[in-house]
Design an enzyme around this catalytic site. Structure first.
Site, PDB file in Angstrom:
ATOM      1  N   ARG A 230      13.326   0.959  17.136  1.00 43.47           N
ATOM      2  CA  ARG A 230      12.123   0.667  16.349  1.00 43.47           C
ATOM      3  C   ARG A 230      11.456  -0.645  16.764  1.00 43.47           C
ATOM      4  O   ARG A 230      10.230  -0.720  16.865  1.00 43.47           O
ATOM      5  CB  ARG A 230      12.436   0.638  14.859  1.00 43.47           C
ATOM      6  CG  ARG A 230      11.177   0.602  14.017  1.00 43.47           C
ATOM      7  CD  ARG A 230      11.470   0.618  12.544  1.00 43.47           C
ATOM      8  NE  ARG A 230      11.704   1.957  12.020  1.00 43.47           N
ATOM      9  CZ  ARG A 230      11.788   2.233  10.721  1.00 43.47           C
ATOM     10  NH1 ARG A 230      11.635   1.259   9.838  1.00 43.47           N
ATOM     11  NH2 ARG A 230      12.015   3.465  10.316  1.00 43.47           N
TER      12      ARG A 230
ATOM     13  N   ARG B 242      11.014   6.741  13.432  1.00 37.54           N
ATOM     14  CA  ARG B 242      12.025   7.283  12.512  1.00 37.54           C
ATOM     15  C   ARG B 242      12.855   8.327  13.241  1.00 37.54           C
ATOM     16  O   ARG B 242      12.407   9.452  13.467  1.00 37.54           O
ATOM     17  CB  ARG B 242      11.324   7.907  11.295  1.00 37.54           C
ATOM     18  CG  ARG B 242      12.246   8.270  10.147  1.00 37.54           C
ATOM     19  CD  ARG B 242      11.465   8.810   8.963  1.00 37.54           C
ATOM     20  NE  ARG B 242      10.556   7.839   8.395  1.00 37.54           N
ATOM     21  CZ  ARG B 242      10.901   6.886   7.532  1.00 37.54           C
ATOM     22  NH1 ARG B 242      12.142   6.813   7.111  1.00 37.54           N
ATOM     23  NH2 ARG B 242      10.014   6.033   7.094  1.00 37.54           N
TER      24      ARG B 242
ATOM     25  N   ARG C 164      21.198   8.735  10.670  1.00 41.30           N
ATOM     26  CA  ARG C 164      20.553   9.044   9.395  1.00 41.30           C
ATOM     27  C   ARG C 164      19.916  10.422   9.449  1.00 41.30           C
ATOM     28  O   ARG C 164      19.198  10.745  10.398  1.00 41.30           O
ATOM     29  CB  ARG C 164      19.496   7.979   9.064  1.00 41.30           C
ATOM     30  CG  ARG C 164      20.128   6.612   8.933  1.00 41.30           C
ATOM     31  CD  ARG C 164      19.203   5.575   8.359  1.00 41.30           C
ATOM     32  NE  ARG C 164      19.882   4.284   8.371  1.00 41.30           N
ATOM     33  CZ  ARG C 164      19.339   3.119   8.014  1.00 41.30           C
ATOM     34  NH1 ARG C 164      18.071   3.106   7.588  1.00 41.30           N
ATOM     35  NH2 ARG C 164      20.024   2.009   8.055  1.00 41.30           N
TER      36      ARG C 164
ATOM     37  N   GLU D 256       7.947  -1.681   8.985  1.00 40.04           N
ATOM     38  CA  GLU D 256       9.228  -2.313   8.632  1.00 40.04           C
ATOM     39  C   GLU D 256      10.192  -2.289   9.819  1.00 40.04           C
ATOM     40  O   GLU D 256      10.448  -1.240  10.408  1.00 40.04           O
ATOM     41  CB  GLU D 256       9.843  -1.574   7.440  1.00 40.04           C
ATOM     42  CG  GLU D 256      11.171  -2.163   7.008  1.00 40.04           C
ATOM     43  CD  GLU D 256      11.903  -1.273   6.010  1.00 40.04           C
ATOM     44  OE1 GLU D 256      11.226  -0.543   5.248  1.00 40.04           O
ATOM     45  OE2 GLU D 256      13.137  -1.310   6.004  1.00 40.04           O
TER      46      GLU D 256
ATOM     47  N   SER E 174      15.460  -5.628   7.083  1.00 40.96           N
ATOM     48  CA  SER E 174      15.618  -5.591   5.634  1.00 40.96           C
ATOM     49  C   SER E 174      16.803  -6.465   5.261  1.00 40.96           C
ATOM     50  O   SER E 174      17.887  -6.315   5.816  1.00 40.96           O
ATOM     51  CB  SER E 174      15.853  -4.145   5.214  1.00 40.96           C
ATOM     52  OG  SER E 174      16.108  -4.079   3.862  1.00 40.96           O
TER      53      SER E 174
END
Length: 465
Positions: free
Chosen positions: A432, A307, A292, A391, A394
């Site tokens: 993460r 991130r 990403r 988070e 998801s």
RNA sequence: GGUGGGGUGGCAGAGCGGUUGAAUGCGCCGGUCUUGAAAACCGGUAGAGGGCUUUGCUCUCUCGCGGGUUCGAAUCCCGCCCCCACCGCCA
């Protein structure tokens, strides 16, 4: 993509849906182009119908005349040429007419198609309306006996926490400097036990979803064609998020894109297929590298493992019949798998119902799972972080939005072809998920206790450091 | 990367530029026959979009994809994608 028939019947439903999601798309313009296109298509088709009819009537005559022409001479020749010209007059006029339609359709279709792809799936009525993650709604939470996030780290464990950033440096689990040297910002190197821990989590997650829940494990491409990105709904809206491998610039016929999630390969697998209803549901899991660009996130979560540009993720997708109740049940099932993973890891977590503004274009509904991360959140009076939810997962429900784009269908009992429903959900995203593990399982002496559930994947080791 | 061959319906496999959306075979579905089954025979078997007097009729598109030639393209030309074979390189 959405069903254009529904858009024509109820444009306000889609206008509202886009507004609630905070997505700008000119639906009136789309309807206008759609109407124009349909009118032009009708004209073009009428022309072609006549052309075909004519071809059957006078085609053989033309052929016969041309054959005669080859042998003919003098006066006969002129006469034949005249009748040929007369015969060809009507079809020639028709041809010009059809070409005019073709040109106007060719002008309209690209913007029409682009707008169509941009229309987001309206969120379900039970999704709270909101503009930012701040308006998400907690659904439920859980924590192990030994750590209650409501009480703060010190009262749970008897000492002040270090952040994962400090822990990985002290224990030499991650080398950020060299990662950045080689590949730039947000890059890192997992070293030694850091890598072992990540592999343990990934393997545990894959074993859970594939071994215990019947999801077929797959290894799929992470470098894919643009069609896969459009088909899965990540393009055009998320084009900025994807790394673009411009192979066409060196002569190849098409470019490639690095996927941001294994969902792309798992879903695009059956693009353009018509499945038997008996094959459904398809349950797939993959562990893949994800890329990403994090465009637009400059300055956010810059430190640490939260991130990053490249990471590893176990992802589950499910493709089922076009039945709302069934896809809602699968959504719960997939969330249940995550829940059992987090309970085995004994990580405090909460489920959050995302509001409309946080859903993204393709989802009708999305539940985020957040884990407690003691190293996040505001600092207290002593400059120590107070912890916050972060988070980690998801889970999305997409109805047929994605399968329409992918042209992924099944044949139902009545023989009709129907677009499938699809769902996807993180099982474990690394590094993460390592953040809460490291921060919660840290000991006063700076070591990390290895969660029991991971020990079988860590040669039985009980601690790091 | 080089050279050669090839992409046609669920599969196999035809297809002088002119009723070819496509022969034939297999498979599948329905029927006849049969105590039942098989065999045999008869019939039906792709997708998408549109129109209507909407469970039927009708029109258009689709023979890998896109463009071109032509009155007319599965058929001829160009570009691309993919597959196969051999060679080269390679984890």
């Amino acid at each position: 993509m959405i069903d254009l028939k529904r858009l024509r019947a109820d444009p306000d439903h889609f206008k509202r849906g886009a507004r609630d999601k905070g997505i700008e798309v000119d639906i009136d313009r789309l309807l206008e182009l759609d109407g124009q296109r349909r009118t032009l298509l009708a004209g073009q088709e009428a022309g072609r119908a006549e052309q075909k009819k004519l071809g059957k009537e006078i085609g053989p005559q033309i052929g016969a005349l041309k054959r005669q022409l080859k042998e003919a001479t003098g006066k006969d020749r002129t006469a034949l040429q005249d009748s040929l010209r007369a015969l060809e007059q009507r079809p020639l006029a028709l041809k010009a007419e059809i070409q005019a339609y073709d040109e106007r359709i060719a002008e309209i279709e690209p913007p029409w198609r682009h707008l169509w792809l941009e229309v987001p799936q309206p969120a379900d009525p039970d999704v709270p309306i909101g503009g930012s993650p701040a308006e998400n709604v907690e659904v439920r939470r859980w924590h192990p006996d030994w750590f209650d996030p409501a009480r703060g780290f010190r009262s749970n464990k008897g000492f002040d926490p270090r952040t994962h950033l400090e822990l990985v440096k002290d224990l030499k689990l991650v080398d950020f400097e060299r990662g950045v040297k080689m590949a730039g910002t947000r890059q890192y190197v997992l070293t030694g036990d850091g890598m072992r821990l990540q592999q343990a989590v990934l393997r545990m997650a894959l074993d859970l979803v594939a071994g215990e829940h019947g999801f077929t494990p797959m290894s799929v491409p992470v470098l894919v064609r643009e069609e896969c990105m459009v088909g899965t709904g990540f393009f055009p809206a998320g084009r900025d998020q994807a790394y673009h491998v411009a192979e066409s610039q060196r002569g190849a016929g098409h470019d490639l894109f690095l996927v941001g999630t294994g969902e792309v390969g798992l879903m695009a697998l059956h693009a353009d297929e018509i499945l038997d209803e008996a094959q459904l549901p398809l349950k797939y899991a993959t562990v893949s590298t994800c890329f990403r660009r994090e465009a637009g996130a400059a300055g956010r979560d810059t430190a640490g493992l939260f991130r990053v540009h490249q990471f590893e993720k176990v992802e589950q997708v499910l493709i089922c019949r076009a039945d709302e109740a069934e896809s809602r049940r699968w959504h719960e099932t997939m969330l249940g798998i995550v829940e059992s993973l987090l309970k085995r890891l004994e990580l405090p977590y909460r489920f959050v119902q995302c509001c409309t503004g946080d859903l993204g274009p393709k989802n009708a509904d999305m539940i985020d799972v957040e884990c407690w991360m003691p190293g996040r959140g505001d600092d207290d009076a002593d400059g120590r972080p107070t912890g916050a939810w972060g988070e980690t997962h998801s889970a999305s429900r997409l109805y047929d939005y994605q399968c329409r784009r992918l042209n992924l269908r099944y044949r139902d009992a009545g023989g009709k072809t129907v677009f499938c429903h699809s769902l996807n959900n993180t099982v474990a995203a690394c590094p993460r998920i390592l953040i809460p593990i490291l921060e919660l399982y840290q000991n006063a002496d700076g070591s990390i206790t290895v969660p029991e559930a991971l020990r079988p994947y860590m040669d039985g080791r009980e601690r790091i450091g």
